[in-house]
Design a protein around this motif. Structure first.
Motif, PDB file in Angstrom:
ATOM      1  N   ILE A 166      -7.977   0.384  -4.835  1.00 44.94           N
ATOM      2  CA  ILE A 166      -7.382   1.234  -3.812  1.00 44.94           C
ATOM      3  C   ILE A 166      -6.152   1.899  -4.418  1.00 44.94           C
ATOM      4  CG2 ILE A 166      -6.321   1.291  -1.521  1.00 44.94           C
ATOM      5  CD1 ILE A 166      -7.874  -1.359  -0.974  1.00 44.94           C
ATOM      6  N   SER A 205      -5.312 -10.831  13.144  1.00 44.87           N
ATOM      7  CA  SER A 205      -5.815  -9.734  12.324  1.00 44.87           C
ATOM      8  C   SER A 205      -4.674  -8.777  11.978  1.00 44.87           C
ATOM      9  CB  SER A 205      -6.981  -9.034  13.010  1.00 44.87           C
ATOM     10  OG  SER A 205      -6.504  -8.010  13.816  1.00 44.87           O
ATOM     11  N   TYR A 233       0.887  -1.168   0.000  1.00 42.74           N
ATOM     12  CA  TYR A 233       0.000   0.000   0.000  1.00 42.74           C
ATOM     13  C   TYR A 233       0.920   1.212   0.000  1.00 42.74           C
ATOM     14  CZ  TYR A 233      -3.845  -3.096   1.392  1.00 42.74           C
ATOM     15  OH  TYR A 233      -4.793  -4.088   1.446  1.00 42.74           O
ATOM     16  N   SER A 236      -6.866 -10.393   4.092  1.00 40.29           N
ATOM     17  CA  SER A 236      -7.748  -9.714   3.142  1.00 40.29           C
ATOM     18  C   SER A 236      -6.956  -9.157   1.971  1.00 40.29           C
ATOM     19  CB  SER A 236      -8.483  -8.561   3.819  1.00 40.29           C
ATOM     20  OG  SER A 236      -9.289  -9.040   4.856  1.00 40.29           O
ATOM     21  N   THR A 237      -5.783  -8.651   2.273  1.00 36.84           N
ATOM     22  CA  THR A 237      -4.942  -8.080   1.227  1.00 36.84           C
ATOM     23  C   THR A 237      -4.604  -9.141   0.182  1.00 36.84           C
ATOM     24  OG1 THR A 237      -4.041  -6.496   2.803  1.00 36.84           O
ATOM     25  CG2 THR A 237      -2.751  -6.904   0.809  1.00 36.84           C
ATOM     26  N   GLY A 258      -2.629  -9.596   6.821  1.00 32.17           N
ATOM     27  CA  GLY A 258      -2.679  -9.466   5.373  1.00 32.17           C
ATOM     28  C   GLY A 258      -3.554 -10.473   4.653  1.00 32.17           C
TER      29      GLY A 258
HETATM   30  N1  LIG Z   1      -6.398   0.361   2.136  1.00 33.36           N
HETATM   31  C1  LIG Z   1      -5.293   0.220   2.879  1.00 33.36           C
HETATM   32  N2  LIG Z   1      -4.355   1.174   2.879  1.00 33.36           N
HETATM   33  C2  LIG Z   1      -3.250   1.047   3.643  1.00 33.36           C
HETATM   34  N3  LIG Z   1      -2.973  -0.005   4.410  1.00 33.36           N
HETATM   35  C3  LIG Z   1      -3.868  -0.997   4.448  1.00 33.36           C
HETATM   36  C4  LIG Z   1      -5.078  -0.949   3.686  1.00 33.36           C
HETATM   37  N4  LIG Z   1      -5.783  -2.071   3.934  1.00 33.36           N
HETATM   38  C5  LIG Z   1      -5.047  -2.796   4.795  1.00 33.36           C
HETATM   39  N5  LIG Z   1      -3.894  -2.161   5.118  1.00 33.36           N
HETATM   40  C6  LIG Z   1      -2.843  -2.665   6.014  1.00 33.36           C
HETATM   41  O1  LIG Z   1      -2.363  -3.866   5.506  1.00 33.36           O
HETATM   42  C7  LIG Z   1      -2.159  -4.793   6.550  1.00 33.36           C
HETATM   43  C8  LIG Z   1      -2.942  -6.040   6.294  1.00 33.36           C
HETATM   44  O2  LIG Z   1      -4.309  -5.734   6.354  1.00 33.36           O
HETATM   45  P1  LIG Z   1      -5.441  -6.790   6.030  1.00 33.36           P
HETATM   46  O3  LIG Z   1      -5.114  -7.445   4.745  1.00 33.36           O
HETATM   47  O4  LIG Z   1      -6.750  -6.084   6.109  1.00 33.36           O
HETATM   48  O5  LIG Z   1      -5.297  -7.816   7.226  1.00 33.36           O
HETATM   49  P2  LIG Z   1      -6.270  -8.959   7.712  1.00 33.36           P
HETATM   50  O6  LIG Z   1      -7.333  -9.124   6.704  1.00 33.36           O
HETATM   51  O7  LIG Z   1      -5.398 -10.159   7.878  1.00 33.36           O
HETATM   52  O8  LIG Z   1      -6.794  -8.514   9.046  1.00 33.36           O
HETATM   53  C9  LIG Z   1      -2.536  -4.083   7.839  1.00 33.36           C
HETATM   54  O9  LIG Z   1      -1.351  -3.593   8.419  1.00 33.36           O
HETATM   55  C10 LIG Z   1      -3.399  -2.968   7.378  1.00 33.36           C
HETATM   56  O10 LIG Z   1      -3.274  -1.879   8.237  1.00 33.36           O
END
Ligand SMILES: Nc1ncnc2c1ncn2[C@@H]1O[C@H](COP(=O)(O)OP(=O)(O)O)[C@@H](O)[C@H]1O
Ligand SMILES: [Mg+2]
Lengths: 321, 285
Positions: B82, B64, B39, B69-70, B67
């Protein structure tokens, strides 16, 4: 029961006794400031309601006096408006056609351009572009309408319409006035519609993209319908402003009250008439004077109807998210 | 207890006549090779390599922020939406790099659909929700009514909504809304369905229905699910990937990475990494 608790009472389950620290639940200060503020807020609300009522009343009484002299039937059906001539006719239709033309032309300009700008800003523009664009748009809304009027008379009519496009318009035309009026209300449409579209939850857009939709279809089939009440509100507000706008039409459309049949003709709007006639020497209590209020009341009623009808329409079509 | 649940589920699938135990190495339909996701300049996920097996359910688990979801959103280019995200490495779908030059992300998302954490039906009727995808993707359909019915049946929702197809989707319960979102997704006939914690907003009964549904859906689709519920992973997934996040050297940013990826039975009974074991036994996260 007193607010301090001292006696422990019968021993309770778990054996915890209430602590013996004195407790009070009374407010620590009387908060006079809050009461004063509340009083002021109520006063402000009352003033704004009372002034509206006052305006309506001040329109209604002279208008009633007018309709004692002129029948409502003549007022609403006669196609001649000559209150200042020897042969007096009091048919408001010519003024209504003037307003209808300028307003319709203005909306024909402002709806596509305003909504186009809104869609671009909310769905396509990068945050940086949006940051620059939006304040500029709002600045445009702040340009005094007399400046727009000047623009209509000096430039849009003679130079653009006649010079560039060879359209046969005179110095004054409802076309030139309507076009400029439309430009003036673009920011109203764009800004409010953009707010409404930006407020549509991101999750709905994601749902659409997740199904393999492209951006345009997402905008047209998801964002737009979900934002429809805000978008409609933006158009209604723009419409009300177009109907009520005075300076541009007084300067650009002309001062001849006549049934306008084509956009190239000149004509007078309701607001244009009031502005022109109010500057004259009407004496209070005369029919001349009362005429102004009859037209003013007509304008008021039309605006009210527009608002009521659009609220109904919006409630029927809106999608709630 | 987890492995008991799994074997019961597997016996059910035996009864329904399908081959059960996933092969040691998946028949990959989607392959991640050294995938890192950023990101802006923040590296959220580092060098993930894993294969998503055809007609399998793959679960992504982990604390949590690691990453999950990422990674999931990178699998159908959802993170393109995004600004500032960047993906390095290769994600290939049937051998085609989905981030390749002449790949249309819209085409990718049509084949790899997504169901989100919070049910997000459109503010439209139940029918129009399901018909939306086929309409906007210009699918050739003989009868939209049939397609809608099939999709709703596929999502085990038909019986509950068949008499109120024209009513707003917002009148449905949360669990029904989520199944509607699944129906909407399968209406465009994707090959893979990505689900990001699809049950986290639902009560246990609605959750159980979705889990049953997933097991049915895997006959026709390939499913990747993110879940923070380890029992859920144990119950439904053929394979499980355990992610964690650790502070990168130099700065305090936590970068997620894949610790262990294996058959679910193996992950839950005999993990090879001690961090996995700590996580699933609840000692961490
Ligand atoms: N849109 C975004 N912009 C910047 N950082 C993000 C965004 N979405 C997630 N992150 C960061 O990426 C990391 C992984 O997030 P995420 O994939 O949502 O984790 P999980 O789904 O395992 O809880 C976290 O540190 C989160 O803060
Ligand atoms: Mg997540």
């Amino acid at each position: 029961m007193s607010t301090t608790m001292q006696s422990a009472g019968p021993s309770r389950q778990g054996g915890l006794r209430p602590s013996s620290a004195p407790v009070t639940l009374r407010s620590a200060n009387p908060r006079y400031g809050e009461k004063v503020l509340l009083g002021f807020l109520m006063l402000a609300a009352a003033v704004s309601i009372l002034t509206t009522v006052g305006i309506v009343l001040s329109l209604i009484f002279p208008a009633i006096a007018f309709f004692r002299e002129v029948s409502i039937g003549e007022f609403l059906t006669s196609t001649s408006w000559t209150p200042r001539f020897a042969d007096k006719n009091y048919g408001v239709l010519p003024l209504i056609t003037g307003t209808a033309w300028t307003t319709a032309i203005a909306l024909a300009v402002a709806i596509p351009l305003g909504l186009g700008a809104a869609i671009y800003l909310s769905e396509y523009a990068t945050p940086r572009v949006r940051k620059i664009f939006k304040p500029v748009l709002e600045l445009l809304a702040g340009v005094p309408s007399v400046v727009y009027g000047l623009f209509a008379v000096a430039f849009v009519g003679p130079v653009i319409l006649k010079g560039w496009f060879g359209i046969g318009v005179g110095t004054y035309s409802v076309l030139a006035a309507g076009l400029v009026l439309g430009i003036m209300i673009i920011p109203t449409v764009a800004s409010l519609a953009e707010d409404a579209m930006t407020a549509v939850p991101r999750s709905l857009r994601e749902a659409s993209y997740g199904l393999g939709s492209n951006r345009m279809r997402t905008v047209l089939r998801v964002v737009f319908p979900a934002a429809i009440s805000g978008i409609a509100a933006s158009i209604v507000l723009a419409l009300s402003r177009a109907v009520g706008e005075t300076m541009i039409v007084a300067m650009g459309a002309g001062s001849q009250a006549r049934m306008v049949a084509a956009p190239t003709e000149e004509g007078q709007t309701m607001t244009g008439f009031i502005a022109a006639a109010a500057l004259g020497d009407s004496v209070q209590g005369t029919t001349d004077y009362n005429t102004l209020f009859a037209v003013g009341l007509t304008l008021f009623v039309i605006t009210l109807l527009i608002n009521l009808v659009s609220i109904k329409l919006v409630n029927r079509f809106r999608e709630v998210y | 207890m987890d492995s008991a649940t799994i074997s019961m589920r597997q016996m059910e699938t035996v009864d329904s006549g399908r081959t059960i135990s996933p092969t040691e190495t998946p028949r990959a339909v989607l392959t991640c090779d050294d995938v890192s996701i950023y990101y802006g300049s923040f590296r959220a996920v580092n060098e993930v390599s894993m294969d998503i097996g055809l007609h399998e359910i793959t679960a992504l688990i982990g604390p949590s922020g690691c990453g999950k979801s990422t990674v999931l959103r990178s699998l159908n280019r959802m993170n393109d939406l995004i600004p500032g995200t960047k993906v390095t490495g290769t994600i290939s779908y049937h051998g085609i790099d989905i981030y390749g030059k002449d790949v249309d992300p819209i085409e990718v998302r049509r084949r790899i659909g997504m169901v989100f954490q919070k049910p997000n039906p459109f503010p439209k009727s139940i029918y129009d929700n399901v018909a939306y995808g086929p309409r906007v993707t210009g699918m050739k359909v003989d009868s939209m009514d049939d397609l809608v019915e099939k999709a709703l049946r596929g999502a085990a929702l038909w019986g509950e909504v068949k008499d109120k197809l024209k009513q707003s989707a917002y009148g449905l319960s949360g669990g029904q809304q989520q199944r509607l979102c699944i129906a909407r997704t399968i209406a465009v006939q994707p090959e893979i369905i990505l689900m990001d914690e699809p049950c986290s907003a639902l009560d246990p009964i609605a959750t159980a229905r979705i889990e049953d549904l997933m097991l049915e859906l895997k006959e026709k689709y390939t499913i990747v699910i993110v879940t923070h519920n380890m029992q859920q992973a144990a119950r439904v997934a053929d394979r499980t990937a355990f992610f964690t996040a650790e502070a990168a050297e130099g700065n305090g940013d936590r970068t997620g990475h894949l610790v262990e990826f294996d058959l679910t039975t193996k992950i839950f009974s005999n993990p090879s990494d001690s961090r996995t074991e700590d996580y699933i036994s609840g000692r961490f996260g």
